[in-house]
Design a protein around this motif. Structure first.
Motif, PDB file in Angstrom:
ATOM      1  N   PHE A 214       3.441   5.881 -13.772  1.00  0.00           N
ATOM      2  CA  PHE A 214       4.143   6.830 -12.908  1.00  0.00           C
ATOM      3  C   PHE A 214       3.379   7.037 -11.603  1.00  0.00           C
ATOM      4  CE2 PHE A 214       5.728  10.680 -11.119  1.00  0.00           C
ATOM      5  CZ  PHE A 214       7.075  10.604 -11.367  1.00  0.00           C
ATOM      6  N   PRO A 215       4.035   6.980 -10.463  1.00  0.00           N
ATOM      7  CA  PRO A 215       5.470   7.029 -10.171  1.00  0.00           C
ATOM      8  C   PRO A 215       6.178   5.671 -10.224  1.00  0.00           C
ATOM      9  CG  PRO A 215       4.269   7.003  -8.128  1.00  0.00           C
ATOM     10  CD  PRO A 215       3.237   7.023  -9.225  1.00  0.00           C
ATOM     11  N   LEU A 216       5.466   4.662 -10.681  1.00  0.00           N
ATOM     12  CA  LEU A 216       6.090   3.338 -10.729  1.00  0.00           C
ATOM     13  C   LEU A 216       6.748   3.101 -12.083  1.00  0.00           C
ATOM     14  CD1 LEU A 216       3.229   1.236  -9.068  1.00  0.00           C
ATOM     15  CD2 LEU A 216       5.192   2.314  -7.964  1.00  0.00           C
TER      16      LEU A 216
ATOM     17  N   SER B  83       0.807  12.292   0.645  1.00  0.00           N
ATOM     18  CA  SER B  83       0.956  11.489   1.871  1.00  0.00           C
ATOM     19  C   SER B  83      -0.312  11.556   2.717  1.00  0.00           C
ATOM     20  CB  SER B  83       2.185  11.921   2.665  1.00  0.00           C
ATOM     21  OG  SER B  83       2.064  13.277   2.968  1.00  0.00           O
ATOM     22  N   GLY B  84      -1.183  12.561   2.466  1.00  0.00           N
ATOM     23  CA  GLY B  84      -2.440  12.665   3.218  1.00  0.00           C
ATOM     24  C   GLY B  84      -3.612  12.063   2.463  1.00  0.00           C
TER      25      GLY B  84
ATOM     26  N   LYS C 298       0.861  -1.197   0.000  1.00  0.00           N
ATOM     27  CA  LYS C 298       0.000   0.000   0.000  1.00  0.00           C
ATOM     28  C   LYS C 298       0.891   1.238   0.000  1.00  0.00           C
ATOM     29  CE  LYS C 298      -4.422  -1.127   1.838  1.00  0.00           C
ATOM     30  NZ  LYS C 298      -5.450  -0.784   2.814  1.00  0.00           N
ATOM     31  N   LEU C 299       0.670   2.091  -0.986  1.00  0.00           N
ATOM     32  CA  LEU C 299       1.527   3.265  -1.168  1.00  0.00           C
ATOM     33  C   LEU C 299       0.666   4.504  -1.435  1.00  0.00           C
ATOM     34  CD1 LEU C 299       4.055   1.542  -3.609  1.00  0.00           C
ATOM     35  CD2 LEU C 299       4.524   2.189  -1.244  1.00  0.00           C
ATOM     36  N   PRO C 300       1.252   5.690  -1.270  1.00  0.00           N
ATOM     37  CA  PRO C 300       0.468   6.921  -1.533  1.00  0.00           C
ATOM     38  C   PRO C 300       0.291   7.146  -3.036  1.00  0.00           C
ATOM     39  CG  PRO C 300       2.668   7.481  -0.769  1.00  0.00           C
ATOM     40  CD  PRO C 300       2.586   5.987  -0.731  1.00  0.00           C
ATOM     41  N   LEU C 301      -0.516   6.292  -3.644  1.00  0.00           N
ATOM     42  CA  LEU C 301      -0.663   6.293  -5.104  1.00  0.00           C
ATOM     43  C   LEU C 301      -1.892   7.068  -5.597  1.00  0.00           C
ATOM     44  CD1 LEU C 301       0.464   2.606  -5.703  1.00  0.00           C
ATOM     45  CD2 LEU C 301       1.454   4.585  -6.847  1.00  0.00           C
TER      46      LEU C 301
ATOM     47  N   LEU D 271      -3.183   3.238  -1.741  1.00  0.00           N
ATOM     48  CA  LEU D 271      -3.707   2.210  -2.662  1.00  0.00           C
ATOM     49  C   LEU D 271      -2.708   1.077  -2.757  1.00  0.00           C
ATOM     50  CD1 LEU D 271      -4.829   4.405  -5.708  1.00  0.00           C
ATOM     51  CD2 LEU D 271      -6.324   3.362  -3.995  1.00  0.00           C
ATOM     52  N   THR D 272      -3.199  -0.141  -2.959  1.00  0.00           N
ATOM     53  CA  THR D 272      -2.244  -1.219  -3.251  1.00  0.00           C
ATOM     54  C   THR D 272      -1.745  -1.009  -4.684  1.00  0.00           C
ATOM     55  OG1 THR D 272      -3.844  -2.746  -4.193  1.00  0.00           O
ATOM     56  CG2 THR D 272      -3.489  -2.880  -1.789  1.00  0.00           C
ATOM     57  N   VAL D 273      -0.567  -1.526  -4.955  1.00  0.00           N
ATOM     58  CA  VAL D 273      -0.008  -1.424  -6.310  1.00  0.00           C
ATOM     59  C   VAL D 273      -0.972  -2.081  -7.300  1.00  0.00           C
ATOM     60  CG1 VAL D 273       1.886  -2.234  -7.781  1.00  0.00           C
ATOM     61  CG2 VAL D 273       2.373  -1.276  -5.518  1.00  0.00           C
ATOM     62  N   GLY D 274      -1.537  -3.228  -6.908  1.00  0.00           N
ATOM     63  CA  GLY D 274      -2.468  -3.949  -7.790  1.00  0.00           C
ATOM     64  C   GLY D 274      -3.680  -3.096  -8.135  1.00  0.00           C
TER      65      GLY D 274
END
Ligand code: SF4
Ligand code: SF4
Length: 289
Positions: free
Chosen positions: A98-100, A128-129, A12-15, A133-136
């Protein structure tokens, strides 16, 4: 800063994008031929027009010549201030991810981001606030599937083109004749700047590669790439099938190696590293330098 940080599909990332458009400035967006079709469709112009108006190096890179914005960097040619991406539905894989980033090695796909700090935090710290989301889930939301398929199909085409260069060197008697120049010429091709490489390959091959006239369903990357591969193989057969002398065969091997490396650059590969890998394989199969 380290090279890149690998992520897993469940991470889980700030996506969630804050839509500030910072990553549409001063970035590098490379293209494969199917993505060029996708962008042109979105703009309701032909791929040739899109390529000539908005791309660099014969079509493998979207031009960033828009208004100066974030950090004094120029915007992508497709970016409209206070609106965003003008080709959002047809945007290429690099923009969807992006950002991946994505890498395929030995049939395994990996996702990663550059550096050890999440890239969006620099230009859009507000992410960051926002919702993690998971990458998937992120990839699903960005509808990357078709675009990832296109990328993989074109990776195969790169290898098929390189195989022609191998054939011309190893299976025509050229290597056995004592040739020691071809591998060095391959290497030189891998080191060429993209504009020089495109000029060396010439407009006929560049057009066949980047703006092929393909009448199949262009929405389907697999049938598009299949047809494209057939056309490129046929072209190579027409051009190189009757070569008689070793100098002609060497020239052809170097040319088609250049075509493979040019396409590879559009897929985000490093031509210099790739050509060294191919030189090693050729040497193991009898070529010398
Ligand atoms: S840097 Fe990240 S958050 Fe900012 S606009 Fe680009 S994708 Fe969205
Ligand atoms: S194509 Fe669209 S999303 Fe990609 S960099 Fe250009 S404006 Fe941004």
């Amino acid at each position: 800063m380290k090279g890149s940080t690998r992520v897993n599909i469940q991470d889980k990332l700030p996506l969630t994008c804050s839509r500030r458009g910072t990553c549409c400035h001063g970035n590098l967006v490379m293209l494969n031929p199917w993505e060029l079709v996708s962008l042109a469709r979105e703009k309701t112009i032909t791929p040739r027009e899109f390529r000539d108006l908005y791309c660099d190096y014969g079509g493998i890179r979207v031009r960033f010549d828009g208004e100066v914005g974030w950090k004094g960097k120029k915007a992508c040619s497709q970016y409209i201030s206070n609106f965003g991406c003008s080709v959002h539905i047809g945007r290429p894989l690099a923009c969807r991810l992006f950002p991946l980033g994505r890498q395929k090695q030995c049939d395994e796909v990996h996702y990663m981001y550059q550096g050890d700090e999440f890239p969006c935090l620099e230009g859009c710290p507000e992410v960051s606030g926002l919702l993690l989301l998971t990458v998937g889930d992120y990839l699903k939301g960005q509808k990357t599937e078709k675009f990832e398929k296109a990328q993989d199909e074109y990776l195969d085409i790169v290898q098929n083109l390189a195989d022609i260069a191998f054939f011309l060197l190893l299976d025509t008697g050229l290597a056995e004749s004592g040739d020691t120049e071809t591998l060095e010429l391959w290497r030189k091709t891998g080191k060429e700047l993209p504009e020089m490489l495109a000029a060396g390959i010439g407009p006929e091959w560049i057009d066949s590669l980047m703006i092929p006239e393909i009448l199949v369903d262009t929405e389907d990357p697999v049938s598009f790439a299949y047809k494209h591969n057939e056309m490129l193989q046929q072209k190579a057969q027409d051009k190189f099938g009757d070569l008689q002398t070793f100098p002609e065969i060497q020239k052809a091997s170097v040319l088609i190696m250049g075509v493979a490396l040019y396409l590879a650059r559009g897929l985000g590969a490093n031509p210099e590293t790739l050509v060294e890998h191919w030189i090693d394989i050729a040497k193991k199969n009898g070529a010398v330098e």
